[in-house]
Design a protein around this motif. Structure first.
Motif, PDB file in Angstrom:
ATOM      1  N   THR A   1       0.631  -1.266   0.020  1.00  0.00           N
ATOM      2  CA  THR A   1       0.029   0.001  -0.099  1.00  0.00           C
ATOM      3  C   THR A   1       0.823   1.469  -0.083  1.00  0.00           C
ATOM      4  OG1 THR A   1      -1.744  -1.045   1.179  1.00  0.00           O
ATOM      5  CG2 THR A   1      -1.981   1.180   1.192  1.00  0.00           C
TER       6      THR A   1
ATOM      7  N   THR B   1       0.290   0.985  -5.654  1.00  0.00           N
ATOM      8  CA  THR B   1      -0.633   0.023  -4.654  1.00  0.00           C
ATOM      9  C   THR B   1      -1.130  -1.046  -5.322  1.00  0.00           C
ATOM     10  OG1 THR B   1      -1.652   2.009  -3.357  1.00  0.00           O
ATOM     11  CG2 THR B   1      -2.859  -0.078  -3.404  1.00  0.00           C
TER      12      THR B   1
ATOM     13  N   ASN C   1       3.761  -1.489   5.991  1.00  0.00           N
ATOM     14  CA  ASN C   1       2.547  -1.026   5.854  1.00  0.00           C
ATOM     15  C   ASN C   1       2.511   0.198   6.677  1.00  0.00           C
ATOM     16  OD1 ASN C   1       0.319  -0.554   4.616  1.00  0.00           O
ATOM     17  ND2 ASN C   1      -0.933  -1.718   5.734  1.00  0.00           N
TER      18      ASN C   1
ATOM     19  N   GLU D   1      -0.486   3.150   5.164  1.00  0.00           N
ATOM     20  CA  GLU D   1      -2.057   2.779   4.743  1.00  0.00           C
ATOM     21  C   GLU D   1      -3.044   3.720   5.373  1.00  0.00           C
ATOM     22  OE1 GLU D   1      -4.656  -1.418   5.667  1.00  0.00           O
ATOM     23  OE2 GLU D   1      -3.611  -0.563   7.367  1.00  0.00           O
TER      24      GLU D   1
ATOM     25  N   TYR E   1      -4.373   7.840   2.531  1.00  0.00           N
ATOM     26  CA  TYR E   1      -5.018   7.528   1.335  1.00  0.00           C
ATOM     27  C   TYR E   1      -5.667   8.745   0.927  1.00  0.00           C
ATOM     28  CZ  TYR E   1      -8.972   6.418   4.318  1.00  0.00           C
ATOM     29  OH  TYR E   1      -9.996   6.477   5.424  1.00  0.00           O
TER      30      TYR E   1
ATOM     31  N   LYS F   1      -9.950   1.982   0.602  1.00  0.00           N
ATOM     32  CA  LYS F   1      -9.121   1.628   1.241  1.00  0.00           C
ATOM     33  C   LYS F   1      -9.175   0.034   1.302  1.00  0.00           C
ATOM     34  CE  LYS F   1      -7.308   1.565   6.106  1.00  0.00           C
ATOM     35  NZ  LYS F   1      -7.578   2.026   7.318  1.00  0.00           N
TER      36      LYS F   1
END
Length: 506
Positions: free
Chosen positions: A266, A274, A298, A301, A304, A309
């Motif tokens: 991600t 991603t 990660n 994350e 975004y 998501k």
């Protein structure tokens, strides 16, 4: 001065002379400034070769008991303490590099340290860092949390915690993970000093010299350094718009039988890509089939900026194949150095042993600060604030980059995270560009540092948009584009060294 020679003794004659004179000096029988007999005279008196006396006198000089003086001969010195002798002796510099292990020598990369040192420089626009914006913090809120910590927990915030983390924070992390589809007990969670520590711990646990680790190509420089410091052989797997190429990955799984797959599914660092949901599921199937663990890194994350998501690999894994590491460094504060790892209890128990001989525990005050920040619901509002801020900065940087049409330049637009990955024309000499940028006070990360063994065929740079101010993005990108154009049109054959006043790797 009476000296007796025992010609039956196994001790060399020069040492017999040296020891007897030394004893007379230490007892005071030969006072300071006493002049010893000349080598020839003493040799004749003792009926030995002059060179034997010379050798004895040299031993005395080496220990600082006597010295040669022009016009006087060999003179007894005043008694010295050991400290005094050491002050008089020549002490050669210790060659630390010759004492280093081969493992340390191979991992002598200073890139991350150089990146962080930029914050002590003035009049520099840094697109190289991986930290939050200075104006992303609500200082009044942070101050109130700090005050409340001391009132609520008192001396507890100044005392040690268990090696694997304070129980309050571990329970908070457990709840936080459950909201993201990861079900883990507190015994499967360990607090670390940043996620980088967990990566290093896993490398320490699994890697023997020559073991293969499969990584995305390019990949995070900190992971490269961690694995290579344990003499791992890194094999880079190319990526496409959906993430790591599984066809090439499977070929390498068969050919190399790796110890580990390392991935950032991600908002990948440095590309910002991603991995698609389908690609994540297929990657897990390959890991299960070939019996290979996955390290999922990660930290971005929650950052975004559009779209849905996606679930983490760990949340999709029902067979305990994925070791999950993350950090609050990217969402709350880099300087807190609070990360965490989620893995099976057997792995966590191994990590606890590593941590107690590394730094014993993560900073207590930082742990309680993160606990309060997350548990009291401040993280949610903070994330909304920085998402809006960073989305605006990302869009501004993209707009600035698009102001100039340069043939061969390609912008990889991320859906989240901190970075834009920029491909440059192939005719550019990267060392020339880096020097030109450094002279203008612009710092970027060249793409080759993200490739194992710097094995890169194209020109890339990584640009950070979270840290610089909006005006710095405008001014810095304008200068960057100007330098790219100049280097694209340059016919200069000379290759500039990459060393400038401003380190190009910052």
């Amino acid at each position: 001065m009476e000296i007796t020679i025992n010609r039956e003794s196994k001790s060399p004659i020069y040492l017999q002379i040296k020891k007897q004179i030394e004893a007379m000096i230490n007892s005071g029988k030969l006072p300071p400034n006493f002049i010893l007999p000349a080598e020839r005279v003493l040799g004749e008196r003792l009926k030995i070769n002059r060179s034997t006396v010379i050798k004895a006198y040299m031993e005395l000089k080496a220990e600082g008991l006597v010295e040669s003086r022009v016009g006087s001969g060999t003179v007894v010195l005043a008694p010295f303490s050991k400290d005094g002798i050491q002050e008089k002796m020549y002490v050669p510099p210790l060659r630390w590099n010759q004492l280093e292990s081969r493992r340390v020598t191979k991992s002598n990369e200073q890139t991350i340290n150089n990146i962080l040192s930029v914050f002590e420089k003035e009049k520099v626009i840094s697109f190289a860092s991986g930290v939050a914006s200075e104006d992303s913090y609500d200082m009044e809120l942070l101050q109130s949390i700090q005050t409340r910590l001391l009132e609520k927990y008192r001396e507890k915030v100044l005392m040690p915690t268990p090696v694997d983390g304070c129980s309050e924070l571990k329970h908070t992390i457990r709840s936080y993970l459950q909201q993201n589809g990861i079900n883990a007990g507190t015994k499967q969670i360990m607090v670390t000093s940043g996620s980088q520590q967990a990566v290093e711990f896993l490398a320490r646990l699994l890697i023997e010299p020559g073991d293969v680790v499969l990584v995305e190509e390019p990949t995070y420089i900190g992971a490269i350094q961690a694995f290579e410091s344990y003499d791992a052989r890194l094999i880079g797997i190319p990526m496409d718009e959906e993430g790591i190429r599984l066809d090439i990955l499977e070929t390498c799984l068969v050919k190399y039988r790796p110890k580990l797959i390392y991935t950032q599914p991600t908002f990948h660092n440095p590309t910002g890509m991603t991995m698609s949901l389908n690609r994540r599921k297929e990657l897990l199937k390959l890991a299960y089939y070939y019996n290979i663990p996955i390290l999922e890194d990660n930290p971005y994350e929650e950052l975004y900026y559009e779209g849905e998501k996606l679930p983490s690999l760990k949340s999709l894994d029902n067979n305990d194949y994925v070791i999950y590491v993350s950090s609050f460094s990217k969402t709350i504060s880099f300087s807190l150095r609070v990360g965490y790892v989620v893995a099976g209890e057997n792995i966590i128990n191994r990590f606890i042993k590593f941590k107690q001989i590394t730094d014993i525990q993560t900073n207590t005050l930082s742990q309680y600060f993160v606990h309060e920040f997350v548990a009291q619901g401040y993280l949610k509002n903070h994330l909304e604030k920085i998402r809006n801020k960073y989305r605006k900065k990302r869009d501004l940087m993209i707009a600035q980059l698009n102001k100039c049409s340069i043939e061969g330049m390609r912008i990889f637009i991320p859906g989240g995270g901190y970075f834009i990955w920029l491909e440059l024309p192939n005719n550019i000499r990267m060392n020339e560009l880096i020097k030109l940028l450094g002279d203008k006070g612009i710092i970027v990360m060249p793409g080759d540092v993200f490739y194992p063994k710097y094995n890169i065929e194209s020109n890339f740079i990584r640009l950070n948009f979270s840290y610089p101010k909006e005006q710095d993005i405008k001014d810095g990108i304008e200068k960057l584009l100007d330098c790219i154009v100049k280097c694209s049109n340059s016919n200069v054959k000379v290759r500039h060294p990459v060393e400038t006043v401003l380190n190009p790797y910052l």
